[in-house]
Design a protein around this motif. Structure first.
Motif, PDB file in Angstrom:
ATOM      1  N   SER A 106       0.820  -1.208   0.000  1.00 41.57           N
ATOM      2  CA  SER A 106       0.000   0.000   0.000  1.00 41.57           C
ATOM      3  C   SER A 106       0.856   1.261   0.000  1.00 41.57           C
ATOM      4  O   SER A 106       0.550   2.235  -0.684  1.00 41.57           O
ATOM      5  CB  SER A 106      -0.928   0.012   1.215  1.00 41.57           C
ATOM      6  N   LEU A 107       1.936   1.241   0.787  1.00 35.56           N
ATOM      7  CA  LEU A 107       2.749   2.438   0.961  1.00 35.56           C
ATOM      8  C   LEU A 107       3.881   2.560  -0.047  1.00 35.56           C
ATOM      9  O   LEU A 107       4.374   3.663  -0.292  1.00 35.56           O
ATOM     10  CB  LEU A 107       3.343   2.466   2.374  1.00 35.56           C
ATOM     11  N   GLY A 108       4.317   1.442  -0.621  1.00 30.11           N
ATOM     12  CA  GLY A 108       5.503   1.478  -1.446  1.00 30.11           C
ATOM     13  C   GLY A 108       6.748   1.304  -0.598  1.00 30.11           C
ATOM     14  O   GLY A 108       6.743   1.525   0.622  1.00 30.11           O
ATOM     15  N   PHE A 109       7.841   0.940  -1.221  1.00 28.87           N
ATOM     16  CA  PHE A 109       9.061   0.569  -0.494  1.00 28.87           C
ATOM     17  C   PHE A 109       9.577   1.699   0.386  1.00 28.87           C
ATOM     18  O   PHE A 109       9.904   1.492   1.559  1.00 28.87           O
ATOM     19  CB  PHE A 109      10.145   0.138  -1.483  1.00 28.87           C
ATOM     20  N   LEU A 110       9.683   2.903  -0.147  1.00 27.22           N
ATOM     21  CA  LEU A 110      10.291   4.002   0.605  1.00 27.22           C
ATOM     22  C   LEU A 110       9.407   4.474   1.759  1.00 27.22           C
ATOM     23  O   LEU A 110       9.879   4.640   2.892  1.00 27.22           O
ATOM     24  CB  LEU A 110      10.609   5.165  -0.332  1.00 27.22           C
ATOM     25  N   ASP A 111       8.128   4.693   1.478  1.00 31.98           N
ATOM     26  CA  ASP A 111       7.232   5.138   2.555  1.00 31.98           C
ATOM     27  C   ASP A 111       7.057   4.068   3.622  1.00 31.98           C
ATOM     28  O   ASP A 111       6.812   4.382   4.796  1.00 31.98           O
ATOM     29  CB  ASP A 111       5.868   5.528   1.984  1.00 31.98           C
ATOM     30  N   TYR A 112       7.182   2.806   3.239  1.00 33.73           N
ATOM     31  CA  TYR A 112       7.102   1.715   4.218  1.00 33.73           C
ATOM     32  C   TYR A 112       8.251   1.802   5.218  1.00 33.73           C
ATOM     33  O   TYR A 112       8.076   1.536   6.410  1.00 33.73           O
ATOM     34  CB  TYR A 112       7.123   0.375   3.490  1.00 33.73           C
TER      35      TYR A 112
END
Length: 628
Positions: free
Chosen positions: A184-190
């Motif tokens: 849901s967030l993507g790798f970086l935002d996760y």
């Protein structure tokens, strides 16, 4: 090449943005098996935030180099995370960096799972590096642009992109399922969400109390099992003190799955020694792994403490500075000699710190064993047991009771047994397959254990010793072993989750009749079960356990995370895996391996295990520091 070079010189921002977005798409393809267009905005916002900050604070002279460095670093991170996911089945966070120093010691395993397609991440890095070298040789320099916009506009763009990322992080922070959250967030935002969560947890603990947390954990378990109508009756539990005063040997079997027990291949049993041991012991066929980021070392930690791994760091790395309430510490206080044996270097997974934290008086590691070059770790299981038996015989001669832990390594991935030590022949259909190599390694592990047991009998140790043997974690890699194919090859019902995470537990007690115990259990249950047999009341000793005595349980719920997302659990009936929450989760019958459509009756189990694991995390974080 010249055209690309000129274009790159004029607009590195656009080129690098496109390259980084393509890598995010590739990562989603490898890890999440698909690309959803509505999830790309979070990736774009995160990348734009980084690039715009560079645009804002970096001079035109260095901007291209910084962009290139960011692109190369992202390529490396996504490559490593893809390999990590293919092995562990979870998206790593920044905390996985603590384990980087372990990679060289398992390089054979890591190398065997890397697919050629993963190197696509680096194609543009190589091309851009060639362009830079060509330009330098020609004496050309990228003039770069002074700004993509005026500083004020760039700053506004940074704030806007960061706000979009922040919105995604805020909306996804409540998802307990790490894989769903990462998608849901993507790798970086996760990664940012993980850091924020860790900071909140630390802040919440500043005013916490280990005594209050332990009391809350005890109350939660009592209340839950009372409501379930399965609380243990008052009085001494079954088998309490049945093995009081006896020696204890705990054998942790590397990558050992339960389906191999009583399995025959080509007309020959894969595990004849353990098949026989199962008939003469308490054998738990519905037993499951619960390890976290520390894998084998987490299994050692859990079996000795009945505390859940936090899942965000190897327990040996993150909590070896604590005074860990453990069975070796408890028995050591009662006069037992406590030793542990492992053929690897003791610094692997920081065991040089974990063993003292667990209360082991002495450890025997790589220098203690002759390297017979069995696999990449060095010594064979036969050598492990040979040295261990010598040490135990010396303790017997001194009339000292002992608690001895053995951690095997012969069946470690990629499961290659030297041809001269293979003791079972695989049929043609399993030749040169991971499944065939795996069964061959389990057969050798079983043989070496049999030799050790015979040595214990010959030394007069066997009849006064409780022997516990269990698997530390799964062995077969999911991507290399289609469940339907495994089922067909072996004539069993093999499920990619239930069967994969199902490991065996054997508890051999002198004087006790063999018995198959169907009760579901996990590695947190080993310490309470063994303590009961030894006549040690954990409650009276002031110990908090997050598992249960399997010989006195009619119902159990055990949590699992890391290889499965947080909120996953096994109970007497099902394996449950959440989606964003409980309602969109899924369930599998642990015996039939069939999907269970209606699972609403297990909502209390889900809520209970989430709360229990949170209390376990708080408890271990609040434990007092130990002296260096």
């Amino acid at each position: 090449m010249e055209r690309i070079s000129k274009h790159y010189g004029r607009s590195p921002f656009i080129v690098i943005f496109i390259m980084m977005m393509l890598k995010m798409l590739l990562f989603r393809h490898f890890v999440f098996q698909g690309i959803q267009a509505d999830r790309l905005l979070t990736d774009a916002a995160a990348i734009l935030t980084l690039l715009l900050i560079v645009e804002l604070v970096t001079s035109a002279k260095w901007r291209g180099a910084v962009y290139g460095t960011l692109n190369a670093v992202l390529s490396l991170l996504l490559f490593a995370s893809t390999v990590y996911f293919s092995y562990y089945g979870t998206v790593p966070t920044y905390t996985a960096l603590h384990g980087l120093d372990q990679v060289l010691q398992i390089r054979t395993s890591v190398g065997s799972i890397i697919q050629a397609s993963y190197y696509i991440y680096f194609i543009d890095v190589i091309i851009l590096a060639v362009i830079a070298i060509v330009n330098r040789i020609k004496g050309l320099r990228s003039e770069g642009r002074k700004r993509i916009a005026r500083p004020r506009i760039t700053a506004v763009a940074v704030i806007l992109c960061a706000a979009i990322s922040g919105g995604y992080i805020w909306s996804g922070s409540a998802i307990p399922n790490e894989i769903v959250q990462a998608e849901s967030l993507g790798f970086l935002d996760y990664q940012v969400a993980s850091a924020i969560k860790a900071n909140k947890e630390q802040a919440a603990l500043r005013n916490g109390s280990v005594e209050e947390t332990a009391a809350s954990a005890d109350a939660l378990q009592v209340t839950y099992f009372d409501q379930a109508g399965t609380a243990v009756e008052a009085g001494s539990p079954n088998y309490f003190g049945f093995a009081k005063g006896k020696n204890v040997i705990v054998i942790q079997l590397e990558a050992f799955q339960n389906f191999a027990i009583n399995l025959s291949v080509g007309g020959k049993p894969v595990t004849p020694v353990l098949n026989d041991l199962a008939k003469k012991s308490f054998y738990f066929p519905n037993f499951f792994q619960q390890i976290g980021q520390g894998n084998t070392s987490d299994a050692e930690f859990m079996s000795n403490t009945s505390i859940y791994p936090t899942g965000v760091i190897a327990m040996s790395t993150g909590y070896s500075d604590k005074v860990l309430p453990s069975l070796p510490r408890l028995l050591g206080e009662q006069g037992y000699e406590t030793n542990t044996f492992h053929i690897n270097d003791v610094t692997f997974w920081d065991r040089n710190r974990m063993y003292p934290a667990l209360g082991f008086a002495k450890y025997y590691d790589k220098p203690s064993f002759k390297n017979d070059h069995f696999n990449s770790f060095g010594a064979s299981d036969e050598e492990l047991y040979k040295v261990g038996l010598e040490k135990l015989q010396a303790l017997k001669q001194q009339n000292k009771p002992f608690y001895a832990q053995f951690v095997t390594a012969a069946s470690h991935h990629p499961f290659k047994v030297p041809s001269g030590q293979q003791r079972i022949a695989m049929p043609d259909s399993l030749q040169d397959t991971q499944l065939g190599d795996y069964l061959t390694s389990l057969n050798y592990t079983d043989y070496a254990l049999g030799e050790f047991i015979e040595g214990l009998k010959a030394s007069g140790i066997w009849d006064n010793t409780v022997l516990v043997a269990y698997g530390d974690h799964s062995g077969l890699q999911a991507k290399d072993n289609d469940p339907a194919w495994v089922s067909e090859q072996l004539g069993i019902n093999y499920d990619g989750e239930v069967s994969r995470f199902n490991i065996p537990l054997f508890v051999h007690v002198p004087g006790a009749e063999g018995k198959v115990v169907d009760q579901v259990g996990g590695q947190v249950d080993i310490m309470p079960t063994l303590s009961n047999l030894l006549g040690v009341s954990l409650k009276d000793e002031g110990y908090t356990a997050f598992g249960h005595d399997l010989l006195n349980s009619s119902h159990n719920v055990i949590g699992m995370r890391y290889y499965l997302p947080t909120g996953s659990f096994f109970n007497n009936d099902i394996l449950f895996v959440p989606g964003k929450g409980f309602e969109d989760g899924r369930a599998i019958d642990i015996r039939t391996k069939q999907p269970v459509a209606e699972f609403s009756q297990y909502r209390a189990d889900y809520d209970y295990i989430l709360e229990l694991m949170k209390l376990s995390d708080d408890y271990v974080r609040l434990l007092p520091k130990r002296a260096p």
